[in-house]
Scaffold this motif. Structure first.
Motif, PDB file in Angstrom:
ATOM      1  N   ARG A 272       1.048  -1.068   0.006  1.00 44.60           N
ATOM      2  CA  ARG A 272      -0.137   0.009   0.163  1.00 44.60           C
ATOM      3  C   ARG A 272       0.822   1.131  -0.035  1.00 44.60           C
ATOM      4  NH1 ARG A 272      -4.743   1.651   4.426  1.00 44.60           N
ATOM      5  NH2 ARG A 272      -5.423   3.270   3.254  1.00 44.60           N
ATOM      6  N   PHE A 273       1.866   1.303   0.663  1.00 40.44           N
ATOM      7  CA  PHE A 273       2.836   2.256   0.842  1.00 40.44           C
ATOM      8  C   PHE A 273       3.454   2.568  -0.308  1.00 40.44           C
ATOM      9  CE2 PHE A 273       7.272   3.927   1.384  1.00 40.44           C
ATOM     10  CZ  PHE A 273       6.956   4.955   2.072  1.00 40.44           C
ATOM     11  N   ILE A 274       3.816   1.458  -1.285  1.00 46.89           N
ATOM     12  CA  ILE A 274       4.669   1.629  -2.362  1.00 46.89           C
ATOM     13  C   ILE A 274       3.630   2.240  -3.378  1.00 46.89           C
ATOM     14  CG2 ILE A 274       5.516   0.318  -4.471  1.00 46.89           C
ATOM     15  CD1 ILE A 274       6.825  -1.489  -2.072  1.00 46.89           C
ATOM     16  N   VAL A 275       2.481   1.887  -3.336  1.00 52.14           N
ATOM     17  CA  VAL A 275       1.370   2.140  -4.418  1.00 52.14           C
ATOM     18  C   VAL A 275       1.155   3.684  -4.313  1.00 52.14           C
ATOM     19  CG1 VAL A 275      -1.037   1.881  -5.286  1.00 52.14           C
ATOM     20  CG2 VAL A 275       0.557   0.142  -4.988  1.00 52.14           C
ATOM     21  N   LEU A 276       1.011   4.234  -3.062  1.00 46.21           N
ATOM     22  CA  LEU A 276       0.696   5.340  -2.606  1.00 46.21           C
ATOM     23  C   LEU A 276       1.706   6.383  -3.021  1.00 46.21           C
ATOM     24  CD1 LEU A 276      -1.508   7.332  -1.259  1.00 46.21           C
ATOM     25  CD2 LEU A 276      -0.108   6.867   0.774  1.00 46.21           C
ATOM     26  N   VAL A 277       2.966   6.098  -2.732  1.00 50.76           N
ATOM     27  CA  VAL A 277       4.002   6.990  -3.051  1.00 50.76           C
ATOM     28  C   VAL A 277       4.152   7.125  -4.697  1.00 50.76           C
ATOM     29  CG1 VAL A 277       6.361   7.493  -2.926  1.00 50.76           C
ATOM     30  CG2 VAL A 277       5.127   6.819  -0.863  1.00 50.76           C
ATOM     31  N   GLY A 278       3.977   5.832  -5.238  1.00 50.70           N
ATOM     32  CA  GLY A 278       4.177   5.740  -6.574  1.00 50.70           C
ATOM     33  C   GLY A 278       3.151   6.653  -7.430  1.00 50.70           C
ATOM     34  N   ILE A 279       1.695   6.755  -6.704  1.00 49.10           N
ATOM     35  CA  ILE A 279       0.931   7.538  -7.414  1.00 49.10           C
ATOM     36  C   ILE A 279       1.162   9.017  -7.106  1.00 49.10           C
ATOM     37  CG2 ILE A 279      -1.795   8.298  -7.026  1.00 49.10           C
ATOM     38  CD1 ILE A 279      -2.160   5.413  -6.495  1.00 49.10           C
ATOM     39  N   ILE A 280       1.746   9.395  -5.977  1.00 49.42           N
ATOM     40  CA  ILE A 280       2.144  10.699  -5.874  1.00 49.42           C
ATOM     41  C   ILE A 280       3.305  11.208  -6.743  1.00 49.42           C
ATOM     42  CG2 ILE A 280       3.251  12.252  -4.020  1.00 49.42           C
ATOM     43  CD1 ILE A 280       1.780  10.566  -2.107  1.00 49.42           C
ATOM     44  N   LEU A 281       4.278  10.302  -6.936  1.00 51.02           N
ATOM     45  CA  LEU A 281       5.441  10.647  -7.697  1.00 51.02           C
ATOM     46  C   LEU A 281       5.250  10.466  -9.308  1.00 51.02           C
ATOM     47  CD1 LEU A 281       8.209   9.065  -5.765  1.00 51.02           C
ATOM     48  CD2 LEU A 281       7.815  11.461  -5.738  1.00 51.02           C
ATOM     49  N   ARG A 282       4.089   9.618  -9.754  1.00 49.25           N
ATOM     50  CA  ARG A 282       3.856   9.399 -10.969  1.00 49.25           C
ATOM     51  C   ARG A 282       3.789  10.528 -11.763  1.00 49.25           C
ATOM     52  NH1 ARG A 282      -1.719   6.947 -11.381  1.00 49.25           N
ATOM     53  NH2 ARG A 282      -2.424   9.270 -11.585  1.00 49.25           N
ATOM     54  N   ASN A 283       2.953  11.606 -11.599  1.00 52.02           N
ATOM     55  CA  ASN A 283       2.728  12.828 -12.296  1.00 52.02           C
ATOM     56  C   ASN A 283       4.133  13.565 -13.001  1.00 52.02           C
ATOM     57  OD1 ASN A 283      -0.009  12.167 -12.624  1.00 52.02           O
ATOM     58  ND2 ASN A 283      -0.395  13.774 -10.713  1.00 52.02           N
ATOM     59  N   SER A 284       4.871  13.693 -11.686  1.00 53.61           N
ATOM     60  CA  SER A 284       6.207  14.581 -11.892  1.00 53.61           C
ATOM     61  C   SER A 284       6.884  13.686 -12.979  1.00 53.61           C
ATOM     62  CB  SER A 284       6.718  14.853 -10.871  1.00 53.61           C
ATOM     63  OG  SER A 284       7.257  13.882 -10.150  1.00 53.61           O
ATOM     64  N   ILE A 285       7.089  12.490 -12.573  1.00 55.80           N
ATOM     65  CA  ILE A 285       7.962  11.540 -13.351  1.00 55.80           C
ATOM     66  C   ILE A 285       7.637  11.544 -14.859  1.00 55.80           C
ATOM     67  CG2 ILE A 285       8.774   8.807 -13.732  1.00 55.80           C
ATOM     68  CD1 ILE A 285       8.772   9.056 -10.457  1.00 55.80           C
TER      69      ILE A 285
ATOM     70  N   HIS B 129      14.529   6.730 -26.553  1.00 56.79           N
ATOM     71  CA  HIS B 129      12.679   6.528 -26.238  1.00 56.79           C
ATOM     72  C   HIS B 129      12.864   5.268 -25.415  1.00 56.79           C
ATOM     73  CE1 HIS B 129      11.730   9.468 -29.519  1.00 56.79           C
ATOM     74  NE2 HIS B 129      10.730   9.582 -28.518  1.00 56.79           N
ATOM     75  N   LEU B 130      13.578   4.124 -25.802  1.00 57.16           N
ATOM     76  CA  LEU B 130      13.243   2.823 -25.134  1.00 57.16           C
ATOM     77  C   LEU B 130      13.850   3.071 -23.881  1.00 57.16           C
ATOM     78  CD1 LEU B 130      14.036   0.263 -27.864  1.00 57.16           C
ATOM     79  CD2 LEU B 130      11.871   0.902 -27.030  1.00 57.16           C
ATOM     80  N   GLY B 131      15.111   3.490 -23.624  1.00 59.54           N
ATOM     81  CA  GLY B 131      15.723   3.943 -22.148  1.00 59.54           C
ATOM     82  C   GLY B 131      14.612   4.625 -21.370  1.00 59.54           C
ATOM     83  N   LEU B 132      13.856   5.711 -21.769  1.00 60.00           N
ATOM     84  CA  LEU B 132      12.989   6.548 -20.970  1.00 60.00           C
ATOM     85  C   LEU B 132      11.853   5.487 -20.703  1.00 60.00           C
ATOM     86  CD1 LEU B 132      13.024   9.901 -23.140  1.00 60.00           C
ATOM     87  CD2 LEU B 132      13.623   9.412 -20.619  1.00 60.00           C
ATOM     88  N   ILE B 133      11.320   4.725 -21.605  1.00 57.90           N
ATOM     89  CA  ILE B 133      10.329   4.108 -21.050  1.00 57.90           C
ATOM     90  C   ILE B 133      10.471   3.029 -19.992  1.00 57.90           C
ATOM     91  CG2 ILE B 133       8.559   2.262 -22.011  1.00 57.90           C
ATOM     92  CD1 ILE B 133       8.666   4.039 -24.891  1.00 57.90           C
ATOM     93  N   SER B 134      11.823   2.293 -20.194  1.00 57.60           N
ATOM     94  CA  SER B 134      11.933   1.231 -19.333  1.00 57.60           C
ATOM     95  C   SER B 134      12.463   1.925 -17.948  1.00 57.60           C
ATOM     96  CB  SER B 134      13.281   0.427 -19.903  1.00 57.60           C
ATOM     97  OG  SER B 134      14.349   1.244 -20.062  1.00 57.60           O
ATOM     98  N   SER B 135      13.016   2.751 -17.970  1.00 52.88           N
ATOM     99  CA  SER B 135      13.442   3.503 -16.830  1.00 52.88           C
ATOM    100  C   SER B 135      12.254   4.150 -16.244  1.00 52.88           C
ATOM    101  CB  SER B 135      14.467   4.542 -16.818  1.00 52.88           C
ATOM    102  OG  SER B 135      13.935   5.780 -17.628  1.00 52.88           O
ATOM    103  N   THR B 136      11.158   4.569 -16.628  1.00 51.78           N
ATOM    104  CA  THR B 136       9.997   5.198 -16.074  1.00 51.78           C
ATOM    105  C   THR B 136       9.094   4.129 -15.438  1.00 51.78           C
ATOM    106  OG1 THR B 136      10.078   7.083 -17.573  1.00 51.78           O
ATOM    107  CG2 THR B 136       7.942   6.538 -16.549  1.00 51.78           C
ATOM    108  N   THR B 137       9.178   3.017 -16.232  1.00 53.04           N
ATOM    109  CA  THR B 137       8.193   1.853 -15.669  1.00 53.04           C
ATOM    110  C   THR B 137       9.186   1.019 -14.511  1.00 53.04           C
ATOM    111  OG1 THR B 137       9.190   0.229 -17.216  1.00 53.04           O
ATOM    112  CG2 THR B 137       7.163   1.256 -17.801  1.00 53.04           C
ATOM    113  N   LEU B 138      10.255   1.432 -14.395  1.00 49.16           N
ATOM    114  CA  LEU B 138      10.952   0.754 -13.269  1.00 49.16           C
ATOM    115  C   LEU B 138      11.179   1.486 -12.134  1.00 49.16           C
ATOM    116  CD1 LEU B 138      14.049  -1.181 -15.067  1.00 49.16           C
ATOM    117  CD2 LEU B 138      12.301  -2.181 -13.850  1.00 49.16           C
ATOM    118  N   ILE B 139      11.267   3.042 -12.374  1.00 45.93           N
ATOM    119  CA  ILE B 139      11.301   4.087 -11.146  1.00 45.93           C
ATOM    120  C   ILE B 139      10.333   4.188 -10.394  1.00 45.93           C
ATOM    121  CG2 ILE B 139      10.928   6.240 -12.231  1.00 45.93           C
ATOM    122  CD1 ILE B 139      14.231   5.508 -10.537  1.00 45.93           C
ATOM    123  N   ILE B 140       9.096   3.961 -10.941  1.00 50.11           N
ATOM    124  CA  ILE B 140       7.742   4.254 -10.030  1.00 50.11           C
ATOM    125  C   ILE B 140       7.586   3.311  -8.998  1.00 50.11           C
ATOM    126  CG2 ILE B 140       5.579   4.465 -10.291  1.00 50.11           C
ATOM    127  CD1 ILE B 140       5.324   6.018 -12.821  1.00 50.11           C
TER     128      ILE B 140
END
Length: 67
Positions: free
Chosen positions: A3-16, A44-55
């Motif tokens: 739950r904590f990971i999902v909540l923080v991921g949602i908060i950071l998602r917009n800026s990322i 482009h591929l690096g941005l997509i992969s890093s974004t999906t991993l960083i959240i």
């Protein structure tokens, strides 16, 4: 923990996602250049992969560091 990971991921998602979209739009300009086309595709591929991993990873590291 999940739950904590999902909540923080949602908060950071917009800026990322905003930063990722801005970088992808900037890299789209060089897609038409035959010399830099491979660089743009890898960017482009690096941005997509890093974004999906960083959240989910950043909140998980933060949670592990706090406990």
């Amino acid at each position: 923990m999940i739950r904590f990971i999902v909540l923080v991921g949602i908060i950071l998602r917009n800026s990322i996602l905003f930063t990722t979209r801005a970088a992808m739009i900037g890299a789209t300009v060089i897609l038409v250049d035959p010399v830099f086309q491979c660089l743009a595709i890898s960017l482009h591929l690096g941005l997509i992969s890093s974004t999906t991993l960083i959240i989910p990873v950043i909140p998980a590291i933060h949670w592990i560091a706090k406990t």
